[in-house]
Design a protein around this motif. Sequence first.
Motif, short mmCIF file in Angstrom:
data_model
loop_
_atom_site.label_atom_id
_atom_site.label_comp_id
_atom_site.label_asym_id
_atom_site.label_seq_id
_atom_site.Cartn_x
_atom_site.Cartn_y
_atom_site.Cartn_z
N LEU A 20 -6.04 -28.36 -6.46
CA LEU A 20 -5.02 -28.98 -6.93
C LEU A 20 -3.83 -28.39 -6.63
N TYR A 21 -2.70 -29.04 -6.03
CA TYR A 21 -1.55 -28.16 -5.69
C TYR A 21 -0.48 -29.05 -5.90
N ASP A 22 0.86 -28.25 -6.25
CA ASP A 22 1.96 -28.87 -6.24
C ASP A 22 2.91 -29.27 -5.02
N ALA A 23 2.57 -30.40 -4.46
CA ALA A 23 3.12 -31.02 -3.29
C ALA A 23 4.65 -30.51 -3.20
N ALA A 70 6.57 -22.03 2.03
CA ALA A 70 6.52 -21.75 3.36
C ALA A 70 7.64 -21.23 3.95
N ALA A 71 8.80 -21.40 3.19
CA ALA A 71 10.24 -21.02 3.65
C ALA A 71 10.26 -19.62 3.21
N ALA A 93 3.06 -16.64 -2.45
CA ALA A 93 3.80 -17.77 -2.48
C ALA A 93 2.63 -18.84 -2.31
N GLN A 94 1.81 -18.90 -1.42
CA GLN A 94 0.79 -20.15 -1.14
C GLN A 94 -0.20 -20.12 -2.24
N VAL A 136 1.38 -21.93 -5.23
CA VAL A 136 1.33 -23.52 -5.06
C VAL A 136 -0.01 -24.10 -5.73
N LEU A 137 -1.01 -23.54 -5.68
CA LEU A 137 -2.27 -23.89 -6.27
C LEU A 137 -2.48 -23.97 -7.62
N LEU A 138 -2.80 -25.01 -8.26
CA LEU A 138 -2.43 -25.15 -9.70
C LEU A 138 -3.90 -24.98 -10.51
#
Length: 313
Positions: free
Chosen positions: A29-32, A39-40, A50-51, A54-56
Amino acid sequence: MCYPRIEVGLPTVCSETCVGRLRYLGLVLYDADRVAEAAAVEDEHELLDAQRSVLLDPHDPEVIEAARRDGISDDWIDAAQRSPVWRLIHDYKVALPLHPEYRTMPMVWYIPPLSPVVDVVSNSGADGEDARTLFAAIDKLRIPISYLAELFTAGDIGPVDASLRKLAAMRSYMRGVSIDDERDERIAQAVGMTGREIEEMYRLLAIAKYEERYVIPPAHYEQAHDLEEMACSLDFDGGPGMGGAGGPFGAASGSAVPVAIENFNALADRQTADRPSTPGRVNLLNWDGNGSTTGLFPPAERAEERSYDEEQT
Protein backbone atom coordinates in the motif's frame (compact mmCIF):
# COMPACT_ATOMS: atom_id res chain seq x y z
CA MET A 1 4.38 -9.09 -14.96
CA CYS A 2 2.66 -11.88 -16.90
CA TYR A 3 -0.70 -10.16 -17.17
CA PRO A 4 -3.32 -11.59 -16.82
CA ARG A 5 -1.83 -14.26 -14.51
CA ILE A 6 -1.47 -11.68 -11.76
CA GLU A 7 -5.12 -10.69 -12.20
CA VAL A 8 -6.26 -14.16 -11.14
CA GLY A 9 -3.84 -14.54 -8.25
CA LEU A 10 -1.19 -16.55 -10.11
CA PRO A 11 2.52 -15.70 -9.91
CA THR A 12 4.54 -14.75 -12.96
CA VAL A 13 6.07 -17.57 -14.98
CA CYS A 14 9.64 -16.51 -14.14
CA SER A 15 8.79 -16.51 -10.42
CA GLU A 16 7.04 -19.87 -10.42
CA THR A 17 9.76 -21.62 -12.43
CA CYS A 18 12.78 -20.03 -10.71
CA VAL A 19 15.00 -22.96 -9.68
CA GLY A 20 16.64 -20.95 -6.92
CA ARG A 21 13.31 -19.76 -5.46
CA LEU A 22 14.73 -16.25 -5.65
CA ARG A 23 11.63 -14.32 -6.65
CA TYR A 24 8.91 -13.03 -4.36
CA LEU A 25 5.65 -11.32 -5.25
CA GLY A 26 3.39 -9.26 -3.05
CA LEU A 27 1.52 -5.98 -3.03
CA VAL A 28 2.25 -2.88 -0.99
CA LEU A 29 0.00 0.00 0.00
CA TYR A 30 1.38 3.44 -0.81
CA ASP A 31 0.46 7.11 -0.61
CA ALA A 32 -0.19 8.06 -4.23
CA ASP A 33 -0.26 11.76 -3.35
CA ARG A 34 3.36 11.63 -2.16
CA VAL A 35 4.93 9.78 -5.09
CA ALA A 36 5.87 12.90 -7.06
CA GLU A 37 7.18 14.58 -3.93
CA ALA A 38 9.41 11.60 -3.10
CA ALA A 39 10.72 11.38 -6.67
CA ALA A 40 11.62 15.09 -6.58
CA VAL A 41 13.99 14.81 -3.60
CA GLU A 42 17.15 16.64 -4.66
CA ASP A 43 19.78 14.55 -2.86
CA GLU A 44 20.08 11.23 -4.73
CA HIS A 45 21.22 9.49 -1.56
CA GLU A 46 17.92 10.39 0.10
CA LEU A 47 15.79 8.84 -2.64
CA LEU A 48 15.84 5.37 -1.03
CA ASP A 49 14.38 6.60 2.26
CA ALA A 50 11.97 8.86 0.35
CA GLN A 51 10.60 5.91 -1.61
CA ARG A 52 10.37 3.76 1.50
CA SER A 53 8.43 6.54 3.22
CA VAL A 54 5.77 6.45 0.48
CA LEU A 55 4.97 2.83 1.38
CA LEU A 56 2.31 2.60 4.08
CA ASP A 57 2.23 0.23 7.03
CA PRO A 58 -0.64 -2.20 6.28
CA HIS A 59 -0.96 -2.93 10.01
CA ASP A 60 -1.57 0.71 10.93
CA PRO A 61 -5.27 1.17 11.89
CA GLU A 62 -5.38 4.59 10.20
CA VAL A 63 -3.96 3.14 6.97
CA ILE A 64 -6.48 0.29 7.07
CA GLU A 65 -9.34 2.73 7.57
CA ALA A 66 -8.15 4.96 4.72
CA ALA A 67 -7.71 1.96 2.43
CA ARG A 68 -11.27 0.78 3.07
CA ARG A 69 -12.54 4.31 2.55
CA ASP A 70 -10.80 4.40 -0.84
CA GLY A 71 -12.41 1.14 -1.92
CA ILE A 72 -9.60 -1.31 -1.22
CA SER A 73 -11.14 -4.64 -0.24
CA ASP A 74 -10.27 -6.52 2.94
CA ASP A 75 -8.62 -9.39 1.08
CA TRP A 76 -6.20 -6.91 -0.52
CA ILE A 77 -5.46 -5.36 2.87
CA ASP A 78 -4.84 -8.83 4.27
CA ALA A 79 -2.53 -9.59 1.34
CA ALA A 80 -0.61 -6.37 2.00
CA GLN A 81 -0.16 -7.42 5.64
CA ARG A 82 1.21 -10.82 4.54
CA SER A 83 3.28 -9.41 1.68
CA PRO A 84 6.86 -10.76 1.62
CA VAL A 85 7.87 -7.69 -0.41
CA TRP A 86 6.76 -5.33 2.36
CA ARG A 87 8.74 -7.27 4.94
CA LEU A 88 11.93 -7.33 2.86
CA ILE A 89 11.69 -3.62 2.07
CA HIS A 90 10.42 -2.22 5.36
CA ASP A 91 10.86 -4.68 8.23
CA TYR A 92 14.29 -6.10 7.37
CA LYS A 93 15.48 -3.36 4.97
CA VAL A 94 17.54 -5.77 2.87
CA ALA A 95 15.75 -5.11 -0.45
CA LEU A 96 16.79 -2.11 -2.55
CA PRO A 97 15.32 -0.48 -5.70
CA LEU A 98 17.14 -0.46 -9.02
CA HIS A 99 18.61 2.92 -9.99
CA PRO A 100 16.54 5.18 -7.74
CA GLU A 101 18.39 8.17 -9.24
CA TYR A 102 16.31 7.71 -12.40
CA ARG A 103 13.36 8.81 -10.23
CA THR A 104 10.97 6.29 -11.79
CA MET A 105 10.07 4.95 -8.32
CA PRO A 106 10.66 1.31 -9.35
CA MET A 107 8.58 -1.33 -7.63
CA VAL A 108 10.87 -4.25 -8.44
CA TRP A 109 13.39 -4.46 -5.60
CA TYR A 110 16.57 -6.50 -5.25
CA ILE A 111 18.60 -8.02 -2.41
CA PRO A 112 22.37 -7.56 -2.95
CA PRO A 113 24.16 -10.92 -3.33
CA LEU A 114 26.21 -12.16 -0.39
CA SER A 115 27.58 -15.26 -2.15
CA PRO A 116 30.64 -13.56 -3.77
CA VAL A 117 31.73 -12.33 -0.34
CA VAL A 118 31.34 -15.80 1.18
CA ASP A 119 33.27 -17.38 -1.70
CA VAL A 120 36.18 -14.97 -1.30
CA VAL A 121 36.38 -15.70 2.43
CA SER A 122 36.15 -19.47 1.95
CA ASN A 123 38.71 -19.51 -0.87
CA SER A 124 41.17 -17.71 1.36
CA GLY A 125 41.04 -20.60 3.82
CA ALA A 126 39.04 -18.69 6.43
CA ASP A 127 35.68 -19.66 7.91
CA GLY A 128 33.03 -18.47 5.47
CA GLU A 129 30.35 -18.75 8.13
CA ASP A 130 31.98 -16.71 10.89
CA ALA A 131 30.24 -13.36 11.37
CA ARG A 132 33.36 -11.37 12.26
CA THR A 133 35.26 -12.72 9.26
CA LEU A 134 32.37 -11.95 6.94
CA PHE A 135 31.97 -8.44 8.33
CA ALA A 136 35.67 -7.79 7.76
CA ALA A 137 35.47 -9.11 4.21
CA ILE A 138 32.55 -6.83 3.42
CA ASP A 139 34.57 -3.86 4.65
CA LYS A 140 37.50 -4.75 2.41
CA LEU A 141 35.62 -5.57 -0.78
CA ARG A 142 35.00 -1.94 -1.70
CA ILE A 143 34.94 -2.42 -5.47
CA PRO A 144 31.99 -4.82 -5.63
CA ILE A 145 30.11 -2.85 -2.99
CA SER A 146 30.69 0.34 -4.97
CA TYR A 147 29.37 -1.41 -8.05
CA LEU A 148 26.27 -2.61 -6.22
CA ALA A 149 25.76 0.86 -4.77
CA GLU A 150 25.76 2.31 -8.29
CA LEU A 151 22.94 -0.10 -9.12
CA PHE A 152 20.76 0.20 -6.04
CA THR A 153 21.47 3.34 -4.03
CA ALA A 154 22.80 6.00 -6.43
CA GLY A 155 26.32 5.28 -5.22
CA ASP A 156 25.61 5.35 -1.48
CA ILE A 157 27.53 2.42 0.01
CA GLY A 158 25.84 2.56 3.43
CA PRO A 159 22.50 0.81 2.64
CA VAL A 160 24.23 -1.89 0.56
CA ASP A 161 26.74 -2.53 3.34
CA ALA A 162 23.91 -2.73 5.90
CA SER A 163 22.00 -5.21 3.74
CA LEU A 164 25.05 -7.44 3.24
CA ARG A 165 25.84 -7.35 6.96
CA LYS A 166 22.33 -8.51 7.83
CA LEU A 167 22.61 -11.39 5.37
CA ALA A 168 26.02 -12.31 6.77
CA ALA A 169 24.68 -12.15 10.32
CA MET A 170 21.77 -14.39 9.35
CA ARG A 171 24.16 -16.92 7.82
CA SER A 172 26.39 -17.04 10.91
CA TYR A 173 23.53 -16.93 13.44
CA MET A 174 21.64 -19.78 11.77
CA ARG A 175 24.77 -21.93 11.60
CA GLY A 176 24.97 -21.64 15.38
CA VAL A 177 21.34 -22.68 15.66
CA SER A 178 21.70 -25.64 13.27
CA ILE A 179 25.03 -27.03 14.45
CA ASP A 180 25.47 -26.01 18.09
CA ASP A 181 21.83 -25.25 19.00
CA GLU A 182 23.13 -21.86 20.16
CA ARG A 183 21.42 -18.52 19.58
CA ASP A 184 24.11 -15.85 19.79
CA GLU A 185 22.21 -12.61 20.28
CA ARG A 186 25.43 -10.64 19.88
CA ILE A 187 25.44 -11.46 16.16
CA ALA A 188 21.91 -10.15 15.74
CA GLN A 189 22.60 -7.05 17.84
CA ALA A 190 25.63 -6.25 15.69
CA VAL A 191 23.28 -5.52 12.77
CA GLY A 192 20.51 -3.89 14.80
CA MET A 193 18.24 -6.93 14.89
CA THR A 194 17.07 -9.49 17.42
CA GLY A 195 17.58 -13.21 17.19
CA ARG A 196 13.87 -13.68 16.56
CA GLU A 197 13.97 -11.23 13.66
CA ILE A 198 16.99 -13.05 12.22
CA GLU A 199 15.14 -16.36 12.34
CA GLU A 200 12.01 -14.85 10.78
CA MET A 201 14.09 -13.35 7.97
CA TYR A 202 15.81 -16.71 7.48
CA ARG A 203 12.47 -18.47 7.19
CA LEU A 204 11.29 -16.00 4.55
CA LEU A 205 14.49 -16.12 2.51
CA ALA A 206 15.33 -19.82 2.87
CA ILE A 207 12.37 -22.06 3.66
CA ALA A 208 9.23 -20.03 2.97
CA LYS A 209 6.36 -22.00 1.45
CA TYR A 210 4.81 -21.24 -1.91
CA GLU A 211 1.93 -19.23 -0.46
CA GLU A 212 4.36 -17.19 1.65
CA ARG A 213 6.55 -16.22 -1.32
CA TYR A 214 3.62 -15.36 -3.61
CA VAL A 215 0.87 -13.35 -1.92
CA ILE A 216 -1.26 -12.18 -4.85
CA PRO A 217 -4.93 -11.29 -4.33
CA PRO A 218 -7.05 -11.73 -7.47
CA ALA A 219 -8.85 -8.82 -9.10
CA HIS A 220 -12.55 -8.33 -8.35
CA TYR A 221 -15.54 -8.44 -10.65
CA GLU A 222 -16.55 -4.97 -9.56
CA GLN A 223 -13.23 -3.70 -10.91
CA ALA A 224 -13.75 -5.18 -14.35
CA HIS A 225 -15.23 -2.03 -15.90
CA ASP A 226 -12.24 0.07 -14.81
CA LEU A 227 -9.82 -2.55 -16.05
CA GLU A 228 -11.41 -2.48 -19.50
CA GLU A 229 -10.15 1.08 -19.82
CA MET A 230 -6.63 0.13 -18.73
CA ALA A 231 -3.84 0.06 -21.29
CA CYS A 232 -0.12 -0.53 -21.39
CA SER A 233 1.74 2.15 -19.42
CA LEU A 234 3.99 2.68 -22.44
CA ASP A 235 1.08 3.06 -24.86
CA PHE A 236 1.15 6.75 -25.66
CA ASP A 237 1.38 8.77 -28.85
CA GLY A 238 4.63 7.76 -30.53
CA GLY A 239 5.57 5.40 -27.69
CA PRO A 240 6.54 1.72 -27.80
CA GLY A 241 3.37 0.46 -26.11
CA MET A 242 1.96 -2.82 -27.37
CA GLY A 243 -1.37 -1.25 -28.27
CA GLY A 244 0.01 1.51 -30.50
CA ALA A 245 -0.18 1.45 -34.26
CA GLY A 246 3.44 2.45 -34.79
CA GLY A 247 6.54 3.73 -33.10
CA PRO A 248 10.24 2.84 -33.20
CA PHE A 249 9.54 -0.87 -32.86
CA GLY A 250 7.21 -1.12 -35.84
CA ALA A 251 3.51 -1.75 -36.17
CA ALA A 252 1.54 -3.59 -33.53
CA SER A 253 0.47 -7.17 -34.18
CA GLY A 254 -3.18 -6.23 -33.82
CA SER A 255 -5.64 -3.81 -32.36
CA ALA A 256 -5.81 -3.44 -28.60
CA VAL A 257 -8.08 -6.03 -26.97
CA PRO A 258 -9.96 -4.77 -23.89
CA VAL A 259 -9.71 -6.71 -20.67
CA ALA A 260 -12.67 -9.05 -20.32
CA ILE A 261 -14.27 -10.29 -17.12
CA GLU A 262 -13.60 -13.77 -18.47
CA ASN A 263 -9.90 -13.27 -17.80
CA PHE A 264 -10.36 -13.30 -14.06
CA ASN A 265 -11.46 -16.91 -13.68
CA ALA A 266 -11.12 -18.73 -16.97
CA LEU A 267 -7.36 -18.37 -16.97
CA ALA A 268 -7.03 -20.51 -13.86
CA ASP A 269 -8.96 -23.29 -15.64
CA ARG A 270 -6.90 -22.92 -18.80
CA GLN A 271 -3.72 -23.50 -16.83
CA THR A 272 -4.56 -27.20 -16.47
CA ALA A 273 -6.73 -27.75 -19.53
CA ASP A 274 -5.89 -30.72 -21.74
CA ARG A 275 -6.43 -28.75 -24.95
CA PRO A 276 -6.00 -25.16 -26.14
CA SER A 277 -8.78 -22.79 -25.11
CA THR A 278 -8.80 -21.23 -28.59
CA PRO A 279 -8.73 -23.74 -31.47
CA GLY A 280 -5.50 -23.44 -33.41
CA ARG A 281 -3.79 -21.15 -30.91
CA VAL A 282 -1.69 -21.66 -27.77
CA ASN A 283 -0.24 -19.05 -25.46
CA LEU A 284 3.08 -20.51 -24.30
CA LEU A 285 2.98 -18.36 -21.15
CA ASN A 286 -0.12 -20.27 -20.04
CA TRP A 287 0.53 -23.67 -21.62
CA ASP A 288 1.08 -26.48 -19.10
CA GLY A 289 2.37 -29.01 -21.63
CA ASN A 290 -0.95 -30.80 -22.12
CA GLY A 291 -2.46 -31.00 -25.56
CA SER A 292 -1.04 -29.33 -28.66
CA THR A 293 -2.07 -27.07 -31.48
CA THR A 294 -1.53 -26.82 -35.22
CA GLY A 295 1.88 -25.39 -35.95
CA LEU A 296 3.29 -25.90 -32.46
CA PHE A 297 4.93 -29.24 -33.41
CA PRO A 298 5.63 -30.88 -36.80
CA PRO A 299 2.78 -33.08 -38.06
CA ALA A 300 3.11 -36.68 -36.90
CA GLU A 301 3.32 -38.12 -40.43
CA ARG A 302 6.14 -35.79 -41.37
CA ALA A 303 8.02 -36.69 -38.23
CA GLU A 304 7.68 -40.38 -39.13
CA GLU A 305 8.92 -39.69 -42.68
CA ARG A 306 11.97 -37.87 -41.34
CA SER A 307 12.73 -40.73 -38.98
CA TYR A 308 12.51 -43.19 -41.90
CA ASP A 309 14.74 -41.01 -44.09
CA GLU A 310 17.31 -40.69 -41.33
CA GLU A 311 17.39 -44.49 -40.88
CA GLN A 312 17.92 -44.97 -44.63
CA THR A 313 20.73 -42.41 -44.64
